[in-house]
Design a protein around this motif. Structure first.
Motif, PDB file in Angstrom:
ATOM      1  N   ALA A 108       0.596  -3.149  28.278  1.00  0.00           N
ATOM      2  CA  ALA A 108       0.444  -4.498  28.839  1.00  0.00           C
ATOM      3  C   ALA A 108       1.576  -4.777  29.834  1.00  0.00           C
ATOM      4  N   LYS A 109       1.255  -5.482  30.914  1.00  0.00           N
ATOM      5  CA  LYS A 109       2.237  -5.750  31.975  1.00  0.00           C
ATOM      6  C   LYS A 109       3.482  -6.430  31.453  1.00  0.00           C
ATOM      7  N   HIS A 110       3.327  -7.344  30.510  1.00  0.00           N
ATOM      8  CA  HIS A 110       4.501  -8.050  29.990  1.00  0.00           C
ATOM      9  C   HIS A 110       5.372  -7.160  29.104  1.00  0.00           C
ATOM     10  N   SER A 111       4.918  -5.939  28.821  1.00  0.00           N
ATOM     11  CA  SER A 111       5.680  -5.000  27.980  1.00  0.00           C
ATOM     12  C   SER A 111       6.256  -3.827  28.756  1.00  0.00           C
ATOM     13  N   PHE A 112       6.045  -3.784  30.069  1.00  0.00           N
ATOM     14  CA  PHE A 112       6.558  -2.672  30.870  1.00  0.00           C
ATOM     15  C   PHE A 112       8.048  -2.436  30.635  1.00  0.00           C
ATOM     16  N   GLY A 113       8.807  -3.499  30.521  1.00  0.00           N
ATOM     17  CA  GLY A 113      10.252  -3.383  30.330  1.00  0.00           C
ATOM     18  C   GLY A 113      10.635  -2.650  29.050  1.00  0.00           C
ATOM     19  N   ASN A 114       9.788  -2.721  28.049  1.00  0.00           N
ATOM     20  CA  ASN A 114      10.057  -2.035  26.784  1.00  0.00           C
ATOM     21  C   ASN A 114       9.717  -0.549  26.851  1.00  0.00           C
ATOM     22  N   PHE A 115       9.009  -0.143  27.906  1.00  0.00           N
ATOM     23  CA  PHE A 115       8.558   1.242  28.037  1.00  0.00           C
ATOM     24  C   PHE A 115       9.008   1.855  29.362  1.00  0.00           C
ATOM     25  N   ASN A 116      10.223   1.527  29.794  1.00  0.00           N
ATOM     26  CA  ASN A 116      10.815   2.125  30.981  1.00  0.00           C
ATOM     27  C   ASN A 116       9.943   1.935  32.229  1.00  0.00           C
ATOM     28  N   SER A 117       9.271   0.811  32.304  1.00  0.00           N
ATOM     29  CA  SER A 117       8.394   0.438  33.415  1.00  0.00           C
ATOM     30  C   SER A 117       7.174   1.343  33.587  1.00  0.00           C
ATOM     31  N   ALA A 118       6.815   2.089  32.565  1.00  0.00           N
ATOM     32  CA  ALA A 118       5.616   2.944  32.610  1.00  0.00           C
ATOM     33  C   ALA A 118       4.377   2.102  32.355  1.00  0.00           C
ATOM     34  N   GLU A 119       3.252   2.559  32.896  1.00  0.00           N
ATOM     35  CA  GLU A 119       1.991   1.852  32.705  1.00  0.00           C
ATOM     36  C   GLU A 119       1.152   2.442  31.589  1.00  0.00           C
ATOM     37  N   THR A 120       1.425   3.701  31.218  1.00  0.00           N
ATOM     38  CA  THR A 120       0.643   4.354  30.171  1.00  0.00           C
ATOM     39  C   THR A 120       1.535   5.086  29.184  1.00  0.00           C
ATOM     40  N   LEU A 121       0.973   5.321  28.019  1.00  0.00           N
ATOM     41  CA  LEU A 121       1.621   6.062  26.949  1.00  0.00           C
ATOM     42  C   LEU A 121       0.601   7.067  26.440  1.00  0.00           C
ATOM     43  N   LYS A 122       0.977   8.348  26.358  1.00  0.00           N
ATOM     44  CA  LYS A 122       0.066   9.391  25.895  1.00  0.00           C
ATOM     45  C   LYS A 122       0.615  10.042  24.629  1.00  0.00           C
ATOM     46  N   VAL A 123      -0.201  10.086  23.581  1.00  0.00           N
ATOM     47  CA  VAL A 123       0.203  10.681  22.311  1.00  0.00           C
ATOM     48  C   VAL A 123       0.269  12.201  22.464  1.00  0.00           C
ATOM     49  N   THR A 124       1.435  12.785  22.134  1.00  0.00           N
ATOM     50  CA  THR A 124       1.595  14.235  22.219  1.00  0.00           C
ATOM     51  C   THR A 124       1.495  14.903  20.861  1.00  0.00           C
ATOM     52  N   SER A 125       1.826  14.172  19.799  1.00  0.00           N
ATOM     53  CA  SER A 125       1.654  14.715  18.450  1.00  0.00           C
ATOM     54  C   SER A 125       1.691  13.580  17.425  1.00  0.00           C
ATOM     55  N   HIS A 126       1.130  13.881  16.285  1.00  0.00           N
ATOM     56  CA  HIS A 126       1.090  12.913  15.187  1.00  0.00           C
ATOM     57  C   HIS A 126       1.241  13.699  13.897  1.00  0.00           C
ATOM     58  N   SER A 127       2.331  13.480  13.201  1.00  0.00           N
ATOM     59  CA  SER A 127       2.518  14.149  11.913  1.00  0.00           C
ATOM     60  C   SER A 127       2.980  13.125  10.885  1.00  0.00           C
ATOM     61  N   ARG A 128       2.232  13.050   9.825  1.00  0.00           N
ATOM     62  CA  ARG A 128       2.474  12.077   8.763  1.00  0.00           C
ATOM     63  C   ARG A 128       2.555  10.664   9.307  1.00  0.00           C
ATOM     64  N   SER A 129       3.733  10.085   9.328  1.00  0.00           N
ATOM     65  CA  SER A 129       3.851   8.683   9.748  1.00  0.00           C
ATOM     66  C   SER A 129       4.585   8.519  11.077  1.00  0.00           C
ATOM     67  N   ILE A 130       4.767   9.609  11.843  1.00  0.00           N
ATOM     68  CA  ILE A 130       5.471   9.553  13.121  1.00  0.00           C
ATOM     69  C   ILE A 130       4.536   9.971  14.254  1.00  0.00           C
TER      70      ILE A 130
END
Length: 75
Positions: free
Chosen positions: A12-34
């Motif tokens: 979301a645009k209002h959250s860009f600051g929390n994600f280094n100004s990136a527009e997308t997040l891509k999952v690279t791995s998922h193990s247990r709870s991380i």
């Protein structure tokens, strides 16, 4: 909620600051709870607890991208 490797989320645009100004997040791995991820346009990477990812989805900070062809995030 099923988290899969390769899933892309739009930040979301209002959250860009929390994600280094990136527009997308891509999952690279998922193990247990991380969940590990990379940010679009090579703006970084990181990991977070699965519970926090669920919270961000619930609060509409992230939204799953259903058609990756529509996203040109440079990753």
């Amino acid at each position: 909620m099923n988290v899969k490797k390769g899933t892309i989320y739009k930040i979301a645009k209002h959250s860009f600051g929390n994600f280094n100004s990136a527009e997308t997040l891509k999952v690279t791995s998922h193990s247990r709870s991380i969940v590990s991820f990379t940010l679009g346009n090579k703006k970084g990477y990181g990991s977070m607890p699965l519970q926090h990812l669920r919270y961000l989805l619930k609060k509409n900070e992230l939204a799953e991208v259903l058609d990756e062809k529509l996203m040109d995030d440079g990753s």
